[in-house]
Scaffold this motif. Structure first.
Motif, PDB file in Angstrom:
ATOM      1  N   GLU A 102     -19.572 -22.984  10.884  1.00 32.89           N
ATOM      2  CA  GLU A 102     -19.026 -23.601   9.692  1.00 32.89           C
ATOM      3  C   GLU A 102     -18.955 -22.572   8.564  1.00 32.89           C
ATOM      4  O   GLU A 102     -19.567 -21.516   8.637  1.00 32.89           O
ATOM      5  CB  GLU A 102     -19.886 -24.789   9.224  1.00 32.89           C
ATOM      6  CG  GLU A 102     -19.951 -25.952  10.191  1.00 32.89           C
ATOM      7  CD  GLU A 102     -21.005 -25.748  11.271  1.00 32.89           C
ATOM      8  OE1 GLU A 102     -20.845 -26.355  12.357  1.00 32.89           O
ATOM      9  OE2 GLU A 102     -21.972 -24.972  11.048  1.00 32.89           O
ATOM     10  N   GLU A 104     -19.917 -22.189   4.603  1.00 33.57           N
ATOM     11  CA  GLU A 104     -20.658 -22.764   3.492  1.00 33.57           C
ATOM     12  C   GLU A 104     -20.267 -22.018   2.219  1.00 33.57           C
ATOM     13  O   GLU A 104     -20.380 -20.797   2.143  1.00 33.57           O
ATOM     14  CB  GLU A 104     -22.163 -22.646   3.706  1.00 33.57           C
ATOM     15  CG  GLU A 104     -22.970 -23.263   2.552  1.00 33.57           C
ATOM     16  CD  GLU A 104     -24.464 -22.980   2.666  1.00 33.57           C
ATOM     17  OE1 GLU A 104     -25.253 -23.898   2.431  1.00 33.57           O
ATOM     18  OE2 GLU A 104     -24.827 -21.824   2.978  1.00 33.57           O
ATOM     19  N   VAL A 119     -19.468 -27.556   2.678  1.00 38.48           N
ATOM     20  CA  VAL A 119     -19.433 -27.063   4.053  1.00 38.48           C
ATOM     21  C   VAL A 119     -18.136 -27.516   4.711  1.00 38.48           C
ATOM     22  O   VAL A 119     -17.756 -28.695   4.630  1.00 38.48           O
ATOM     23  CB  VAL A 119     -20.646 -27.566   4.866  1.00 38.48           C
ATOM     24  CG1 VAL A 119     -20.525 -27.130   6.330  1.00 38.48           C
ATOM     25  CG2 VAL A 119     -21.944 -27.033   4.264  1.00 38.48           C
ATOM     26  N   TYR A 120     -17.448 -26.568   5.356  1.00 30.96           N
ATOM     27  CA  TYR A 120     -16.196 -26.837   6.065  1.00 30.96           C
ATOM     28  C   TYR A 120     -16.425 -26.562   7.546  1.00 30.96           C
ATOM     29  O   TYR A 120     -16.896 -25.491   7.925  1.00 30.96           O
ATOM     30  CB  TYR A 120     -15.079 -25.962   5.505  1.00 30.96           C
ATOM     31  CG  TYR A 120     -14.814 -26.223   4.037  1.00 30.96           C
ATOM     32  CD1 TYR A 120     -13.826 -27.115   3.643  1.00 30.96           C
ATOM     33  CD2 TYR A 120     -15.571 -25.587   3.052  1.00 30.96           C
ATOM     34  CE1 TYR A 120     -13.600 -27.372   2.294  1.00 30.96           C
ATOM     35  CE2 TYR A 120     -15.351 -25.840   1.707  1.00 30.96           C
ATOM     36  CZ  TYR A 120     -14.371 -26.742   1.336  1.00 30.96           C
ATOM     37  OH  TYR A 120     -14.166 -26.999   0.007  1.00 30.96           O
ATOM     38  N   ALA A 121     -16.101 -27.548   8.372  1.00 29.56           N
ATOM     39  CA  ALA A 121     -16.366 -27.466   9.808  1.00 29.56           C
ATOM     40  C   ALA A 121     -15.061 -27.430  10.601  1.00 29.56           C
ATOM     41  O   ALA A 121     -13.989 -27.780  10.095  1.00 29.56           O
ATOM     42  CB  ALA A 121     -17.217 -28.655  10.259  1.00 29.56           C
ATOM     43  N   LEU A 129      -9.620 -27.181  10.135  1.00 31.35           N
ATOM     44  CA  LEU A 129     -10.840 -27.144   9.338  1.00 31.35           C
ATOM     45  C   LEU A 129     -10.907 -28.420   8.512  1.00 31.35           C
ATOM     46  O   LEU A 129      -9.900 -28.859   7.951  1.00 31.35           O
ATOM     47  CB  LEU A 129     -10.840 -25.924   8.417  1.00 31.35           C
ATOM     48  CG  LEU A 129     -10.932 -24.569   9.126  1.00 31.35           C
ATOM     49  CD1 LEU A 129     -10.410 -23.463   8.218  1.00 31.35           C
ATOM     50  CD2 LEU A 129     -12.372 -24.279   9.528  1.00 31.35           C
ATOM     51  N   LEU A 132     -16.579 -31.108   5.526  1.00 34.74           N
ATOM     52  CA  LEU A 132     -17.646 -31.904   6.127  1.00 34.74           C
ATOM     53  C   LEU A 132     -18.628 -32.436   5.097  1.00 34.74           C
ATOM     54  O   LEU A 132     -19.081 -33.588   5.189  1.00 34.74           O
ATOM     55  CB  LEU A 132     -18.409 -31.057   7.157  1.00 34.74           C
ATOM     56  CG  LEU A 132     -19.617 -31.731   7.814  1.00 34.74           C
ATOM     57  CD1 LEU A 132     -19.180 -32.890   8.686  1.00 34.74           C
ATOM     58  CD2 LEU A 132     -20.421 -30.720   8.627  1.00 34.74           C
TER      59      LEU A 132
END
Length: 245
Positions: A102, A104, A119-121, A129, A132
């Protein structure tokens, strides 16, 4: 399975703390460029991150996701004005310790250990993407199927906000009124030791409940293993009455 469920299930693993930290700057709000960093995910995709400086006081974090076949699947630019985030930066993390990484992005920090964070998942099914999580924390980690936001609540108290990753939540997680559980750990004045209580929201009230698992009960040990676990009280207003005692 929905996209939200797929993304949440990526994090169903043991604790892997992601401590809020400053990566890009020393705290003066000025941008420092950083070269491309990339990592290969367990599904074969490649996640890459770089920080650009369009102006001295503007950070631009460029995130790209290349799918396993080498095709560019997604790209996003995340900007941080220095005047609003004197400290801040971005880094690649593995929140679920599962090989699916991920991004951050850490923003401003308070006087204590808590910092703003997003946070990007990776959603592997969609090849995209997704945002999250968004909140403020000292640590963000997963434990026993729950996403845990951990931070200091006051000089003598710690607080955890928990989301069940198997639940049907709207992304991003992090909103106060969407959490499934809250855990409070705090010292008792004029007494030795401290209390730990698990709370579940019920309308305008918070009711004490039993810890969902022994693994989650270990959250009570933030200060020491010598804690007093408050027994569940199902009556409305129980937490408010406890605070008045």
């Amino acid at each position: 399975m929905t996209m939200r469920a797929c993304v949440l299930l990526l994090l169903l693993s043991v604790m892997a703390p992601a401590q809020a930290q400053v990566d890009a700057d020393a705290g003066d709000g000025y941008c420092s460029p950083r070269p491309v960093e990339q990592v290969r995910n367990s599904d074969g995709s490649v996640l890459a991150l770089a920080t650009e400086c369009p102006t001295p006081d503007l950070r631009r974090h460029v995130v790209t996701l290349d799918c396993a076949n080498g095709r560019r699947c997604d790209r996003m630019e995340l900007e941080q004005p220095g005047e609003y985030a004197l400290t801040g930066g971005a880094r690649i993390i593995d929140l679920g310790d599962d090989g699916m990484h991920e991004i951050e992005v850490t923003g401003s920090c308070g006087a204590g250990p808590n910092c703003e964070g997003d946070v990007y998942a990776v959603d592997p099914d969609a090849g995209k993407l997704v945002h999250l999580f968004s909140g403020g924390y000292s640590e963000l980690f997963t434990r026993d199927g729950w996403l845990v936001e951990s931070g200091r609540a006051s000089c003598c108290a710690w607080e955890y906000h928990l989301w069940n990753l198997g639940g049907n939540h709207t992304l991003p997680l992090g909103e106060y009124d969407t959490m499934d559980l809250m855990v409070k750990v705090g010292a008792i004045m004029d007494e030795e030791g401290f209390d730990c209580v698990f709370l579940r929201g019920s309308g305008d009230n918070w009711q004490a409940v039993a810890p969902p698992s022994p693994a989650l009960e270990t959250l009570c040990e933030v200060y020491d293993k010598d804690y007093r676990l408050k027994p569940p009280d199902p009556t409305p207003g129980a937490e408010a009455r406890r605070q008045e005692q």
